[in-house]
Design a protein around this motif. Structure first.
Motif, PDB file in Angstrom:
ATOM      1  N   LYS A   1       5.070  -1.725  -1.090  1.00  0.00           N
ATOM      2  CA  LYS A   1       5.300  -1.990  -2.509  1.00  0.00           C
ATOM      3  C   LYS A   1       6.760  -1.799  -2.881  1.00  0.00           C
ATOM      4  O   LYS A   1       7.286  -2.523  -3.734  1.00  0.00           O
ATOM      5  N   LEU A   2       7.418  -0.841  -2.245  1.00  0.00           N
ATOM      6  CA  LEU A   2       8.846  -0.664  -2.492  1.00  0.00           C
ATOM      7  C   LEU A   2       9.599  -1.945  -2.141  1.00  0.00           C
ATOM      8  O   LEU A   2      10.467  -2.401  -2.881  1.00  0.00           O
ATOM      9  N   ARG A   3       9.247  -2.549  -1.026  1.00  0.00           N
ATOM     10  CA  ARG A   3       9.862  -3.814  -0.640  1.00  0.00           C
ATOM     11  C   ARG A   3       9.487  -4.935  -1.614  1.00  0.00           C
ATOM     12  O   ARG A   3      10.339  -5.686  -2.080  1.00  0.00           O
ATOM     13  N   ASP A   4       8.183  -5.040  -1.921  1.00  0.00           N
ATOM     14  CA  ASP A   4       7.703  -6.166  -2.724  1.00  0.00           C
ATOM     15  C   ASP A   4       8.244  -6.133  -4.149  1.00  0.00           C
ATOM     16  O   ASP A   4       8.621  -7.174  -4.699  1.00  0.00           O
ATOM     17  N   TYR A   5       8.273  -4.951  -4.777  1.00  0.00           N
ATOM     18  CA  TYR A   5       8.724  -4.889  -6.166  1.00  0.00           C
ATOM     19  C   TYR A   5      10.196  -5.244  -6.302  1.00  0.00           C
ATOM     20  O   TYR A   5      10.611  -5.886  -7.269  1.00  0.00           O
ATOM     21  N   SER A   6      11.006  -4.837  -5.334  1.00  0.00           N
ATOM     22  CA  SER A   6      12.414  -5.248  -5.386  1.00  0.00           C
ATOM     23  C   SER A   6      12.547  -6.743  -5.120  1.00  0.00           C
ATOM     24  O   SER A   6      13.355  -7.433  -5.750  1.00  0.00           O
ATOM     25  N   LEU A   7      11.739  -7.255  -4.224  1.00  0.00           N
ATOM     26  CA  LEU A   7      11.809  -8.670  -3.867  1.00  0.00           C
ATOM     27  C   LEU A   7      11.472  -9.581  -5.043  1.00  0.00           C
ATOM     28  O   LEU A   7      12.079 -10.637  -5.216  1.00  0.00           O
ATOM     29  N   ILE A   8      10.517  -9.163  -5.880  1.00  0.00           N
ATOM     30  CA  ILE A   8      10.094 -10.023  -6.996  1.00  0.00           C
ATOM     31  C   ILE A   8      10.790  -9.669  -8.309  1.00  0.00           C
ATOM     32  O   ILE A   8      10.466 -10.231  -9.352  1.00  0.00           O
ATOM     33  N   GLY A   9      11.734  -8.723  -8.261  1.00  0.00           N
ATOM     34  CA  GLY A   9      12.606  -8.508  -9.405  1.00  0.00           C
ATOM     35  C   GLY A   9      12.153  -7.481 -10.423  1.00  0.00           C
ATOM     36  O   GLY A   9      12.633  -7.494 -11.556  1.00  0.00           O
ATOM     37  N   VAL A  10      11.248  -6.555 -10.052  1.00  0.00           N
ATOM     38  CA  VAL A  10      10.886  -5.469 -10.966  1.00  0.00           C
ATOM     39  C   VAL A  10      12.035  -4.462 -10.979  1.00  0.00           C
ATOM     40  O   VAL A  10      12.348  -3.871  -9.936  1.00  0.00           O
ATOM     41  N   PRO A  11      12.703  -4.240 -12.108  1.00  0.00           N
ATOM     42  CA  PRO A  11      13.975  -3.500 -12.084  1.00  0.00           C
ATOM     43  C   PRO A  11      13.856  -2.013 -11.772  1.00  0.00           C
ATOM     44  O   PRO A  11      14.802  -1.419 -11.262  1.00  0.00           O
ATOM     45  N   VAL A  12      12.714  -1.404 -12.098  1.00  0.00           N
ATOM     46  CA  VAL A  12      12.519   0.026 -11.851  1.00  0.00           C
ATOM     47  C   VAL A  12      11.155   0.222 -11.198  1.00  0.00           C
ATOM     48  O   VAL A  12      10.140  -0.303 -11.676  1.00  0.00           O
ATOM     49  N   TYR A  13      11.139   0.981 -10.107  1.00  0.00           N
ATOM     50  CA  TYR A  13       9.892   1.316  -9.423  1.00  0.00           C
ATOM     51  C   TYR A  13       9.830   2.827  -9.284  1.00  0.00           C
ATOM     52  O   TYR A  13      10.702   3.444  -8.667  1.00  0.00           O
ATOM     53  N   ALA A  14       8.801   3.434  -9.878  1.00  0.00           N
ATOM     54  CA  ALA A  14       8.613   4.884  -9.813  1.00  0.00           C
ATOM     55  C   ALA A  14       7.360   5.209  -9.009  1.00  0.00           C
ATOM     56  O   ALA A  14       6.315   4.578  -9.194  1.00  0.00           O
ATOM     57  N   ILE A  15       7.474   6.189  -8.123  1.00  0.00           N
ATOM     58  CA  ILE A  15       6.380   6.598  -7.245  1.00  0.00           C
ATOM     59  C   ILE A  15       6.062   8.066  -7.515  1.00  0.00           C
ATOM     60  O   ILE A  15       6.958   8.916  -7.514  1.00  0.00           O
ATOM     61  N   PHE A  16       4.778   8.358  -7.732  1.00  0.00           N
ATOM     62  CA  PHE A  16       4.302   9.731  -7.892  1.00  0.00           C
ATOM     63  C   PHE A  16       3.313  10.011  -6.767  1.00  0.00           C
ATOM     64  O   PHE A  16       2.358   9.259  -6.585  1.00  0.00           O
ATOM     65  N   ASP A  17       3.555  11.098  -6.035  1.00  0.00           N
ATOM     66  CA  ASP A  17       2.761  11.380  -4.834  1.00  0.00           C
ATOM     67  C   ASP A  17       2.004  12.695  -4.988  1.00  0.00           C
ATOM     68  O   ASP A  17       2.562  13.773  -4.765  1.00  0.00           O
ATOM     69  N   PRO A  18       0.711  12.626  -5.344  1.00  0.00           N
ATOM     70  CA  PRO A  18      -0.071  13.858  -5.507  1.00  0.00           C
ATOM     71  C   PRO A  18      -0.337  14.594  -4.198  1.00  0.00           C
ATOM     72  O   PRO A  18      -0.809  15.727  -4.223  1.00  0.00           O
ATOM     73  N   ARG A  19      -0.050  13.988  -3.068  1.00  0.00           N
ATOM     74  CA  ARG A  19      -0.214  14.697  -1.790  1.00  0.00           C
ATOM     75  C   ARG A  19       0.803  15.821  -1.665  1.00  0.00           C
ATOM     76  O   ARG A  19       0.504  16.911  -1.182  1.00  0.00           O
ATOM     77  N   THR A  20       2.047  15.529  -2.087  1.00  0.00           N
ATOM     78  CA  THR A  20       3.161  16.442  -1.855  1.00  0.00           C
ATOM     79  C   THR A  20       3.754  17.022  -3.123  1.00  0.00           C
ATOM     80  O   THR A  20       4.600  17.919  -3.042  1.00  0.00           O
ATOM     81  N   GLY A  21       3.335  16.500  -4.297  1.00  0.00           N
ATOM     82  CA  GLY A  21       3.949  16.937  -5.544  1.00  0.00           C
ATOM     83  C   GLY A  21       5.391  16.504  -5.656  1.00  0.00           C
ATOM     84  O   GLY A  21       6.237  17.219  -6.211  1.00  0.00           O
ATOM     85  N   THR A  22       5.699  15.334  -5.133  1.00  0.00           N
ATOM     86  CA  THR A  22       7.053  14.790  -5.184  1.00  0.00           C
ATOM     87  C   THR A  22       6.981  13.328  -5.612  1.00  0.00           C
ATOM     88  O   THR A  22       5.908  12.748  -5.747  1.00  0.00           O
ATOM     89  N   GLY A  23       8.145  12.722  -5.793  1.00  0.00           N
ATOM     90  CA  GLY A  23       8.186  11.308  -6.128  1.00  0.00           C
ATOM     91  C   GLY A  23       9.602  10.802  -6.082  1.00  0.00           C
ATOM     92  O   GLY A  23      10.535  11.495  -5.663  1.00  0.00           O
ATOM     93  N   ALA A  24       9.766   9.555  -6.506  1.00  0.00           N
ATOM     94  CA  ALA A  24      11.090   8.937  -6.507  1.00  0.00           C
ATOM     95  C   ALA A  24      11.113   7.822  -7.535  1.00  0.00           C
ATOM     96  O   ALA A  24      10.081   7.209  -7.832  1.00  0.00           O
TER      97      ALA A  24
END
Length: 205
Positions: free
Chosen positions: A131-154
């Protein structure tokens, strides 16, 4: 005159439409979520409940408290689709203007202000890699990831050209408990649920 690229493009377009037609038939008959990416159809069997669904709801409510009234943190259908790239995705949360939602069919990905995904414990690479690749490829300007496994994100921003196609140039990592800025709005990550380490993997987590 060279016609091979056009023929190849037409073939790819026909293949994409065939997958799209298949999903229109199957999407309401099988559990889980269907998406289309460069590798083909992705069928995510999870049904988002528990920490995944709660995280999505928290993010939606927190964003809508700070965003202007003409914007919405939308969850659910329709999909975000870029047929020329052969990609159809359905983000967990889409930040989009109400006016840009008033369209027939799928959303134009370039009308999204941000796409937000909550990582599935059973298939984290779908969120962190493809999804990180796909969202940049199709022009979504901001992609936020929340990871409940680790309590981290980007938060990924700044799409720029690379030899492999458009990619995000800037990545800001965060840990749960910190404030995080998505596009123009800052929200708290305090109290976001985590997957329990002792919990066995089940569809929906």
């Amino acid at each position: 005159m060279t016609v091979a690229p056009d023929n190849a493009q037409q073939g790819a377009s026909r293949q994409y439409r065939a997958m799209r037609d298949f999903l229109e038939v199957m999407d309401d008959t099988l559990p889980g979520k269907f998406e289309i990416t460069r590798e083909g159809i992705v069928h995510d069997m999870r049904e988002p409940v528990g920490p995944h669904e709660l995280t999505t709801l928290h993010l939606r409510k927190r964003l809508e408290r700070v965003m202007p009234e003409d914007l919405v943190a939308h969850t659910g259908r329709p999909d975000v689709e870029a047929e020329l790239e052969g990609i159809m995705r359905r983000p967990d949360v889409m930040v989009i203007a109400w006016a840009d939602m008033d369209v027939p069919g799928s959303f134009d990905p370039q009308t999204l202000i941000a796409a937000i995904e909550v990582v599935s414990r059973s298939n984290p690479d779908n969120d962190w890699v493809t999804k990180l690749r796909d969202y940049s490829l199709i022009g979504v300007p901001v992609y936020a990831i929340f990871d409940p496994r680790t309590g981290t994100g980007a938060v990924l921003t700044g799409i720029h050209p690379t030899p492999d196609g458009p990619r995000y140039a800037t990545r800001k990592n965060f840990v749960y408990g910190e404030d995080v800025t998505i596009a123009d709005w800052t929200i708290s990550t305090n109290g976001l649920p985590r997957y329990r380490s002792q919990e066995s993997e089940r569809p929906g987590h």
